[in-house]
Design an enzyme around this catalytic site. Structure first.
Site, PDB file in Angstrom:
ATOM      1  N   GLU A 335     -56.094  -9.058 -20.145  1.00 44.02           N
ATOM      2  CA  GLU A 335     -56.183  -9.601 -18.789  1.00 44.02           C
ATOM      3  C   GLU A 335     -54.913 -10.372 -18.477  1.00 44.02           C
ATOM      4  OE1 GLU A 335     -59.746 -11.873 -19.229  1.00 44.02           O
ATOM      5  OE2 GLU A 335     -58.739 -13.575 -20.175  1.00 44.02           O
ATOM      6  N   CYS A 336     -54.548 -10.362 -17.217  1.00 41.92           N
ATOM      7  CA  CYS A 336     -53.416 -11.158 -16.752  1.00 41.92           C
ATOM      8  C   CYS A 336     -52.166 -10.822 -17.588  1.00 41.92           C
ATOM      9  CB  CYS A 336     -53.781 -12.643 -16.812  1.00 41.92           C
ATOM     10  SG  CYS A 336     -52.604 -13.750 -16.017  1.00 41.92           S
ATOM     11  N   GLY A 337     -51.593 -11.820 -18.245  1.00 42.50           N
ATOM     12  CA  GLY A 337     -50.393 -11.597 -19.036  1.00 42.50           C
ATOM     13  C   GLY A 337     -50.598 -10.616 -20.175  1.00 42.50           C
ATOM     14  N   GLY A 338     -51.816 -10.539 -20.698  1.00 42.84           N
ATOM     15  CA  GLY A 338     -52.098  -9.590 -21.766  1.00 42.84           C
ATOM     16  C   GLY A 338     -51.919  -8.154 -21.324  1.00 42.84           C
ATOM     17  N   LEU A 339     -52.293  -7.878 -20.072  1.00 42.82           N
ATOM     18  CA  LEU A 339     -52.106  -6.533 -19.533  1.00 42.82           C
ATOM     19  C   LEU A 339     -50.620  -6.216 -19.385  1.00 42.82           C
ATOM     20  CD1 LEU A 339     -53.441  -4.002 -18.425  1.00 42.82           C
ATOM     21  CD2 LEU A 339     -53.509  -5.091 -16.178  1.00 42.82           C
TER      22      LEU A 339
END
Length: 343
Positions: A335-339
């Site tokens: 999610e978010c930065g992980g994506l």
């Protein structure tokens, strides 16, 4: 039913000094021996990183939009378990919520859900008698809300302070503290707010210690504690991590990205995994060369991977470890930065 003394630190708008006052208050009360439960209104991961350092206890979020209003009381009761006092920092301006026309997820909304008194932080720069008109408006806008005190921030001098106090006296709302303009207690920021504490932990710890000392001498701590004590019992049953009812196939090891590049995590998500029997194993994608041994699932949360893009890109071994894991068909949540990291 829970009986936790509690108070909400709100602001007239973003940038008034809510985090300065809330974090300093947490540090000051902790120094006095209080067990402080820290909270932040809204989906904010940065301010709670400072709350965690200041209070010595995990900072948590109270988001009436994401969790629903009905979950605010249970999540609060869960996070405040065993504490002597709870400090809730608001978001944006006191009445700013999901939309311009309603109160959903605003600081005022959460304060009412918690039946908690509000201390309003006012940026008093370039202001004199107008401070009374401002505070009068905020304290009367919603009759169901208890604006019970004010902290005057960025006051220029003793003469300025007297002008402000004289203007506010007819309102009979106590001034619970005055903070002078002081660059030494400012925290660096960037596009999403403050720089996360994970990126400057030792510097942040020293700053919070200094801030706690300033707040101890500038705010009426006894008055604030007494105000928190005025909050009656809250009709709420603590949220139970086991209520998430996760169905995990036996023993599962979940690798969770952390470190300076990935510091945005809801603690309750991890508690739900652990309550379901999962083992949570943390790793740092900027420095570790491979995923933790025995990883069954991978969780890449948010953060600032763009700030650490060079280090993340240079760690070829970790990138390859993540790629092989993902291509194996095992679960990956990003999610978010992980994506962004996966891209």
């Amino acid at each position: 039913m829970v009986a936790i003394p509690r108070i909400v630190i709100a602001g007239t708008h973003s940038g008034t000094g809510k985090t300065t006052v809330a974090s300093g208050l947490m540090a000051a009360l902790r120094t006095q021996g209080f067990r402080v439960a820290p909270f932040k209104v809204g989906p904010d991961f940065i301010d709670p990183s400072y709350h965690t350092l200041a209070a010595g206890r995990q900072g948590r979020n109270l988001d009436a939009f994401l969790s629903g209003p009905e979950m605010i009381g249970p999540l609060f009761a869960h996070g405040a378990h065993g504490a002597d006092i709870a400090i809730v920092e608001g978001v944006m301006g006191l009445f700013d919520g999901k939309s311009g026309g309603g109160e959903l997820a605003s600081t005022a909304h959460v304060a009412k859900l918690l039946d908690a008194p509000v201390v309003l932080v006012v940026d008093a720069r370039a202001m004199a008698r107008s401070v009374a008109a401002m505070l009068h408006g905020y304290s009367t806008f919603d009759p169901q809300l208890k604006v019970s005190g004010v902290v005057l921030n960025r006051v220029g001098s003793s003469v300025h302070e007297k002008m402000l106090r004289d203007a506010l006296r007819p309102l009979n709302i106590p001034v619970l503290g005055v903070l002078r303009r002081d660059d030494a207690i400012q925290t660096p920021d960037r596009h999403l707010g403050l720089v996360p504490a994970a990126e400057r932990r030792e510097e942040a710890r020293r700053s919070l210690d200094a801030l706690g000392t300033v707040v101890s001498s500038s705010l009426n701590l006894d008055g604030i504690v007494n105000l928190a004590l005025s909050a009656g019992p809250l009709e709420a049953e603590p949220w139970n991590p086991e209520s998430a009812a996760l169905d995990l196939p036996g023993s599962v090891r979940v690798a969770v990205a952390t470190g300076t590049s990935f510091s945005f995590l809801y603690r309750e998500n991890l508690e739900s995994l652990e309550a379901a029997g999962a083992e949570v194993a943390f790793f740092d994608p900027t420095t570790d060369e491979r995923l933790p041994a025995g990883t069954d699932a991978l969780y890449l949360g948010g953060g600032f991977p763009e700030t650490y893009a060079e280090a993340l890109s240079a760690n070829v071994a970790m990138r390859e470890s993540v790629r092989v894991f993902a291509e194996s068909g095992r679960p990956v949540v990003a999610e978010c930065g992980g994506l962004l990291y996966l891209v």
